[in-house]
Design a protein around this motif. Sequence first.
Motif, PDB file in Angstrom:
ATOM      1  N   ALA A 118       0.885  -1.230  -0.020  1.00  0.00           N
ATOM      2  CA  ALA A 118      -0.199  -0.049  -0.058  1.00  0.00           C
ATOM      3  C   ALA A 118       0.924   1.422  -0.105  1.00  0.00           C
ATOM      4  N   SER A 119       2.286   1.090   0.269  1.00  0.00           N
ATOM      5  CA  SER A 119       2.996   2.363   0.372  1.00  0.00           C
ATOM      6  C   SER A 119       3.199   3.176  -0.964  1.00  0.00           C
ATOM      7  N   TRP A 120       3.183   2.134  -2.071  1.00  0.00           N
ATOM      8  CA  TRP A 120       3.363   2.582  -3.273  1.00  0.00           C
ATOM      9  C   TRP A 120       2.232   3.376  -3.752  1.00  0.00           C
ATOM     10  N   LEU A 121       1.071   3.593  -3.097  1.00  0.00           N
ATOM     11  CA  LEU A 121      -0.040   4.300  -3.478  1.00  0.00           C
ATOM     12  C   LEU A 121       0.001   5.924  -3.084  1.00  0.00           C
ATOM     13  N   ALA A 122       1.026   6.193  -2.210  1.00  0.00           N
ATOM     14  CA  ALA A 122       1.546   7.482  -1.918  1.00  0.00           C
ATOM     15  C   ALA A 122       2.166   8.075  -2.752  1.00  0.00           C
ATOM     16  N   VAL A 123       2.754   7.351  -3.818  1.00  0.00           N
ATOM     17  CA  VAL A 123       3.562   7.952  -4.902  1.00  0.00           C
ATOM     18  C   VAL A 123       2.753   8.546  -5.860  1.00  0.00           C
ATOM     19  N   PRO A 124       2.970  10.083  -6.178  1.00  0.00           N
ATOM     20  CA  PRO A 124       2.028  10.633  -7.067  1.00  0.00           C
ATOM     21  C   PRO A 124       1.853   9.854  -8.674  1.00  0.00           C
TER      22      PRO A 124
ATOM     23  N   THR B 244      -0.126   8.368   6.443  1.00  0.00           N
ATOM     24  CA  THR B 244       1.189   8.078   6.785  1.00  0.00           C
ATOM     25  C   THR B 244       1.715   6.832   6.321  1.00  0.00           C
ATOM     26  N   VAL B 245       2.897   6.717   5.631  1.00  0.00           N
ATOM     27  CA  VAL B 245       3.792   5.501   4.986  1.00  0.00           C
ATOM     28  C   VAL B 245       4.519   5.268   6.026  1.00  0.00           C
ATOM     29  N   CYS B 246       4.676   3.977   6.611  1.00  0.00           N
ATOM     30  CA  CYS B 246       5.663   3.151   7.535  1.00  0.00           C
ATOM     31  C   CYS B 246       6.745   3.406   7.014  1.00  0.00           C
ATOM     32  N   THR B 247       7.725   3.855   8.025  1.00  0.00           N
ATOM     33  CA  THR B 247       9.113   4.103   7.911  1.00  0.00           C
ATOM     34  C   THR B 247       9.946   3.091   7.336  1.00  0.00           C
ATOM     35  N   GLN B 248       9.754   1.626   7.530  1.00  0.00           N
ATOM     36  CA  GLN B 248      10.674   0.706   7.236  1.00  0.00           C
ATOM     37  C   GLN B 248      10.053   0.213   5.922  1.00  0.00           C
ATOM     38  N   CYS B 249       8.632   0.477   5.648  1.00  0.00           N
ATOM     39  CA  CYS B 249       8.029   0.029   4.158  1.00  0.00           C
ATOM     40  C   CYS B 249       8.592   1.205   3.091  1.00  0.00           C
ATOM     41  N   ALA B 250       8.860   2.435   3.445  1.00  0.00           N
ATOM     42  CA  ALA B 250       9.312   3.542   2.654  1.00  0.00           C
ATOM     43  C   ALA B 250      10.701   3.239   2.406  1.00  0.00           C
ATOM     44  N   ALA B 251      11.497   2.779   3.440  1.00  0.00           N
ATOM     45  CA  ALA B 251      12.771   2.814   3.154  1.00  0.00           C
ATOM     46  C   ALA B 251      13.191   1.432   2.364  1.00  0.00           C
ATOM     47  N   ARG B 252      12.322   0.404   2.310  1.00  0.00           N
ATOM     48  CA  ARG B 252      12.606  -0.843   1.616  1.00  0.00           C
ATOM     49  C   ARG B 252      12.175  -0.555   0.095  1.00  0.00           C
ATOM     50  N   ARG B 253      11.228   0.624  -0.115  1.00  0.00           N
ATOM     51  CA  ARG B 253      11.143   0.836  -1.501  1.00  0.00           C
ATOM     52  C   ARG B 253      11.816   2.186  -2.022  1.00  0.00           C
ATOM     53  N   ASP B 254      12.707   2.408  -1.090  1.00  0.00           N
ATOM     54  CA  ASP B 254      13.506   3.668  -1.421  1.00  0.00           C
ATOM     55  C   ASP B 254      12.605   5.009  -1.573  1.00  0.00           C
ATOM     56  N   LEU B 255      11.607   5.104  -0.895  1.00  0.00           N
ATOM     57  CA  LEU B 255      10.591   6.345  -0.980  1.00  0.00           C
ATOM     58  C   LEU B 255      11.036   7.202   0.006  1.00  0.00           C
ATOM     59  N   THR B 256      10.905   8.411  -0.093  1.00  0.00           N
ATOM     60  CA  THR B 256      11.360   9.519   0.771  1.00  0.00           C
ATOM     61  C   THR B 256      10.093  10.553   0.657  1.00  0.00           C
ATOM     62  N   GLU B 257       9.770  11.366   1.880  1.00  0.00           N
ATOM     63  CA  GLU B 257       8.686  12.273   1.636  1.00  0.00           C
ATOM     64  C   GLU B 257       8.340  13.231   0.568  1.00  0.00           C
ATOM     65  N   ASP B 258       9.901  13.433   0.081  1.00  0.00           N
ATOM     66  CA  ASP B 258       9.497  14.394  -1.159  1.00  0.00           C
ATOM     67  C   ASP B 258       9.233  13.818  -2.298  1.00  0.00           C
ATOM     68  N   ALA B 259       9.211  12.376  -2.386  1.00  0.00           N
ATOM     69  CA  ALA B 259       8.631  11.572  -3.695  1.00  0.00           C
ATOM     70  C   ALA B 259       7.412  11.020  -3.127  1.00  0.00           C
ATOM     71  N   LEU B 260       6.624  11.516  -2.357  1.00  0.00           N
ATOM     72  CA  LEU B 260       5.383  11.153  -1.973  1.00  0.00           C
ATOM     73  C   LEU B 260       4.190  12.334  -2.537  1.00  0.00           C
ATOM     74  N   VAL B 261       2.941  12.123  -2.419  1.00  0.00           N
ATOM     75  CA  VAL B 261       1.837  12.890  -2.572  1.00  0.00           C
ATOM     76  C   VAL B 261       2.097  14.014  -1.446  1.00  0.00           C
ATOM     77  N   ASP B 262       1.764  15.268  -1.855  1.00  0.00           N
ATOM     78  CA  ASP B 262       1.915  16.439  -0.616  1.00  0.00           C
ATOM     79  C   ASP B 262       0.789  15.855   0.296  1.00  0.00           C
ATOM     80  N   GLY B 263       1.513  16.066   1.508  1.00  0.00           N
ATOM     81  CA  GLY B 263       0.705  15.901   2.739  1.00  0.00           C
ATOM     82  C   GLY B 263       0.688  14.549   3.439  1.00  0.00           C
ATOM     83  N   VAL B 264       1.506  13.508   2.727  1.00  0.00           N
ATOM     84  CA  VAL B 264       1.567  12.333   3.205  1.00  0.00           C
ATOM     85  C   VAL B 264       2.881  12.367   3.793  1.00  0.00           C
TER      86      VAL B 264
END
Length: 115
Positions: free
Chosen positions: A39-45, A73-93
């Motif tokens: 589900a973490s991927w769904l926070a990516v624009p 909110t995206v889980c920290t570990q889930c984001a890290a495993r997918r190389d996601l950072t807050e600047d790569a997410l939809v605004d407000g997430v």
Amino acid sequence: MIKATAGEDSPERCNQAFTVAATAVASGVRVSLWLTGEASWLAVPGRAAAFTLPHAAPLDDLLAGVLAGGTVTVCTQCAARRDLTEDALVDGVRIAGAPSFVEEVTQPGVQALVY
């Protein structure tokens, strides 16, 4: 609190979490939607807009509804495993970990739903 643990790998379960979260926000309920695992991927624009499920509301509309009146909110570990950072997410997430989750879920009156 609603925790979505599935994404495109289980579309009906994923859509259910977003539908319940958006409906709760529209009903005036304070909502915190946590995206974990796929589900973490769904926070990516663009990812929520690309998600389709017959006879279901568009996921990007549901996400926008939750963001308008709740938190996502995206889980920290889930984001890290997918190389996601807050600047790569939809605004407000935001990205946050277990301490934030535990703090939110143990507040008086909080009901947790996991999909």
